[in-house]
Scaffold this motif. Structure first.
Motif, short mmCIF file in Angstrom:
data_model
loop_
_atom_site.label_atom_id
_atom_site.label_comp_id
_atom_site.label_asym_id
_atom_site.label_seq_id
_atom_site.Cartn_x
_atom_site.Cartn_y
_atom_site.Cartn_z
N ARG A 274 0.83 -1.21 0.00
CA ARG A 274 0.00 0.00 0.00
C ARG A 274 0.87 1.26 0.00
NH1 ARG A 274 -5.72 -0.43 0.69
NH2 ARG A 274 -6.23 -2.62 1.11
N PHE A 275 0.30 2.34 -0.52
CA PHE A 275 0.99 3.62 -0.54
C PHE A 275 1.12 4.18 0.88
CE2 PHE A 275 -1.09 3.63 -4.81
CZ PHE A 275 0.06 3.59 -5.56
N ARG A 276 2.15 4.98 1.08
CA ARG A 276 2.29 5.71 2.35
C ARG A 276 1.06 6.58 2.59
NH1 ARG A 276 7.09 9.52 1.77
NH2 ARG A 276 6.38 10.22 3.82
N GLU A 277 0.65 6.69 3.83
CA GLU A 277 -0.54 7.45 4.16
C GLU A 277 -0.38 8.93 3.79
OE1 GLU A 277 -4.25 8.44 5.06
OE2 GLU A 277 -3.45 6.39 4.95
N GLU A 278 0.85 9.47 3.89
CA GLU A 278 1.07 10.87 3.52
C GLU A 278 0.75 11.12 2.05
OE1 GLU A 278 4.16 9.88 6.72
OE2 GLU A 278 3.15 8.88 5.05
N LEU A 279 1.08 10.14 1.19
CA LEU A 279 0.76 10.26 -0.23
C LEU A 279 -0.74 10.14 -0.47
CD1 LEU A 279 3.62 8.05 -1.77
CD2 LEU A 279 3.55 10.54 -1.58
N VAL A 280 -1.36 9.23 0.25
CA VAL A 280 -2.81 9.04 0.09
C VAL A 280 -3.56 10.30 0.50
CG1 VAL A 280 -4.80 7.71 0.89
CG2 VAL A 280 -2.63 6.55 0.42
N GLU A 281 -3.13 10.91 1.58
CA GLU A 281 -3.81 12.13 2.04
C GLU A 281 -3.62 13.26 1.03
OE1 GLU A 281 -6.09 14.73 3.71
OE2 GLU A 281 -5.96 12.63 4.36
N ARG A 286 -5.88 16.62 -3.69
CA ARG A 286 -5.98 16.86 -5.13
C ARG A 286 -7.38 16.53 -5.65
NH1 ARG A 286 -1.19 15.96 -8.26
NH2 ARG A 286 -2.62 15.76 -10.03
N LEU A 287 -7.95 15.44 -5.18
CA LEU A 287 -9.27 15.03 -5.65
C LEU A 287 -10.34 16.04 -5.25
CD1 LEU A 287 -9.09 11.20 -4.91
CD2 LEU A 287 -9.21 12.27 -7.16
N MET A 372 -10.09 16.50 -15.34
CA MET A 372 -8.72 16.07 -15.54
C MET A 372 -7.99 16.09 -14.20
SD MET A 372 -8.10 15.36 -18.78
CE MET A 372 -6.31 15.29 -18.64
N SER A 373 -7.01 15.22 -14.06
CA SER A 373 -6.25 15.21 -12.81
C SER A 373 -5.55 16.55 -12.59
CB SER A 373 -5.22 14.08 -12.81
OG SER A 373 -4.29 14.24 -13.89
N ILE A 396 2.09 10.97 -6.64
CA ILE A 396 0.69 11.36 -6.42
C ILE A 396 -0.18 10.84 -7.55
CG2 ILE A 396 -0.90 13.28 -6.12
CD1 ILE A 396 1.02 12.80 -3.77
N ASP A 397 0.31 10.87 -8.78
CA ASP A 397 -0.45 10.32 -9.90
C ASP A 397 -0.74 8.84 -9.69
OD1 ASP A 397 -0.55 12.72 -11.21
OD2 ASP A 397 1.05 12.26 -12.64
N ASN A 398 0.23 8.10 -9.18
CA ASN A 398 0.02 6.68 -8.90
C ASN A 398 -1.07 6.48 -7.86
OD1 ASN A 398 2.20 4.42 -9.97
ND2 ASN A 398 2.99 6.51 -10.13
#
Length: 444
Positions: A274-281, A286-287, A372-373, A396-398
């Protein structure tokens, strides 16, 4: 059925059939750029410390310190495995997943190489990225009960002046410079049964695993009969191979098809990475901006689209639609029908991610009411940007690719492949891929 039980049952089928073949008399033969490590400023550029991730029930994974040589750092009761790297970030991620998978199967601790930025990511050199700055290795180690622990090459970095060790490694098609980041002198031994040119593009793990298992009779027989007495044989405790991207359980499937079917490295390792939580947040930030949602509010359900153009346009025939917005709209229509028929909610929002830069493309996306992202850019975490440097936007794109309720991607793209698998496994979503000659849905 627990993780350990499912893992053992799944492997028993693949390895059981293979070992029966390997043990038969007829088949016991051998058919079975600038680098980060070269610069002391590389790892310290991220301002992080590394100790390895130790299993809950395991002892220490290393001993000594950076003034000791490589083999003086290894624990006598621990067996290790590492590999080289090749291609872009997504393929390096798949290679890392396969390395973890192989390590678990053979009872070893994986030593993960850092990710290297190729020309697709950056036109100017940027430091290599430790895997733990992208993924939560501690969480993976907790959830993969068969994994004894995880190390990164930084854990084995030595002080200046410590001699580079000589290591015997297994090699195949990518042994040139595959391990140059590791500060070791490599002597390559061809995979058992490898011919030149290779009969198959992909290495079969099922055939190779018996030689990688510590103290294996297959390994000892091979070394005794096939490696010249004066040559440095592949190391038994410290197993290293040139690359793991192109390996599969069954060579005739290929890594893409095997992953797409939910087998192999993804099934038993990748889904836990799983991705690091900092990246997920930061992805959530962004979303919210992309969909016009205030900070802290719930993100609405949405479908993620990965529309890859770039070099993929070469796959399309002259005059054929080539991964067009209308082709993705057609697959979106089928996805919505499938959700409706199964009684599941149908998301109204779509987030498009693409390497396309043509303004007409963006106009077509906007005309369908999709986002768009790039609509979410501009809100950043300065600490995270400083920590990740040139890797920030790509990571972040990932994360964004894996954040949707459902997914539509580009066939044969490994980036779409991982986005699809993560969406299905982590979010319980549906996934579809746009093919080279898929029909188009006109804009009404």
């Amino acid at each position: 059925m627990g993780v350990r039980s499912r893992f053992v049952v799944g492997l028993s089928f693949a390895l059981g059939v293979s070992l029966l073949l390997l043990l038969s008399p007829a088949s016991i033969k051998d058919s079975a750029a600038s680098t980060f490590a070269s610069s002391s400023a590389g790892w310290s550029a991220y301002g992080a410390s590394y100790r390895g991730v130790q299993g809950v029930e395991s002892g220490p994974l290393l001993r000594g310190n950076s003034s000791d040589g490589l083999f003086d750092r290894l624990m006598p009761d621990v067996n290790y495995m590492t590999s080289g790297r090749a291609a872009g970030l997504t393929n390096q991620v798949i290679a890392a997943i396969n390395l973890i998978y192989l390590s678990v199967v053979t009872g070893r601790v994986p030593i993960l190489p850092p990710f290297h930025a190729n020309n697709q990511l950056s036109k100017t050199p940027i430091p290599d990225l430790p895997v733990s700055l992208m993924f939560d290795l501690a969480r993976m180690n907790r959830e993969m009960v068969d994994l004894r622990g995880v190390l990164e090459w930084e854990d084995l970095q030595t002080d200046k002046g410590v001699p580079e060790p000589e290591v015997g490694c297994w090699g195949g098609m990518r042994k040139n410079n595959a391990l140059e980041f590791a500060k070791i002198k490599v002597t390559w031994t061809d995979y058992p049964g490898l011919t030149f040119p290779p009969k198959a593009r992909y290495m079969s793990w099922v055939q190779f695993i018996p030689y990688l298992t510590p103290s294996s009779p297959f390994y000892h027989r091979f070394v005794a009969t096939k490696v010249h007495p004066s040559a440095l044989a592949p190391n038994d405790q410290f197993a290293c191979i040139d690359e793991t991207m192109d390996g599969t359980d069954f060579a005739d499937m290929g890594p893409y098809n095997e992953y797409a079917a939910g087998f192999g490295g993804w099934r038993w390792a990748g889904t836990f990475l799983r991705f690091r939580e900092e990246l997920v947040e930061q992805g959530r930030v962004r979303l919210r901006k992309a969909f016009g949602i205030a900070p802290g509010q719930d993100i609405p359900p949405f479908v993620t689209m990965h529309i890859r153009h770039g070099d993929f346009t070469a796959f399309c025939g002259k005059g054929d639609p080539c991964f067009t917005v209308a082709q993705f709209a057609f697959q979106l229509d089928l996805l919505k029908k499938e959700l409706t028929e199964s009684g599941r909610p149908v998301p109204l929002n779509v987030l498009v991610m693409s390497d396309e830069s043509d303004p007409k493309f963006f106009e077509q996306v906007k005309a369908r009411g999709w986002k768009m992202s790039q609509d979410g850019e501009g809100v950043q975490n300065p600490k995270l940007v400083e920590e990740l440097g040139g890797w920030h936007d790509t990571l972040i794109d990932n994360v964004l690719l894996a954040s949707g309720d459902h997914f539509i991607g580009t066939i044969s793209s490994t980036m779409s492949l991982l986005g699809s698998l993560r969406t299905k496994d982590w979010n319980g979503g549906l996934s579809r891929m746009v093919g080279f000659k898929d029909p188009e849905l006109p804009l009404h």
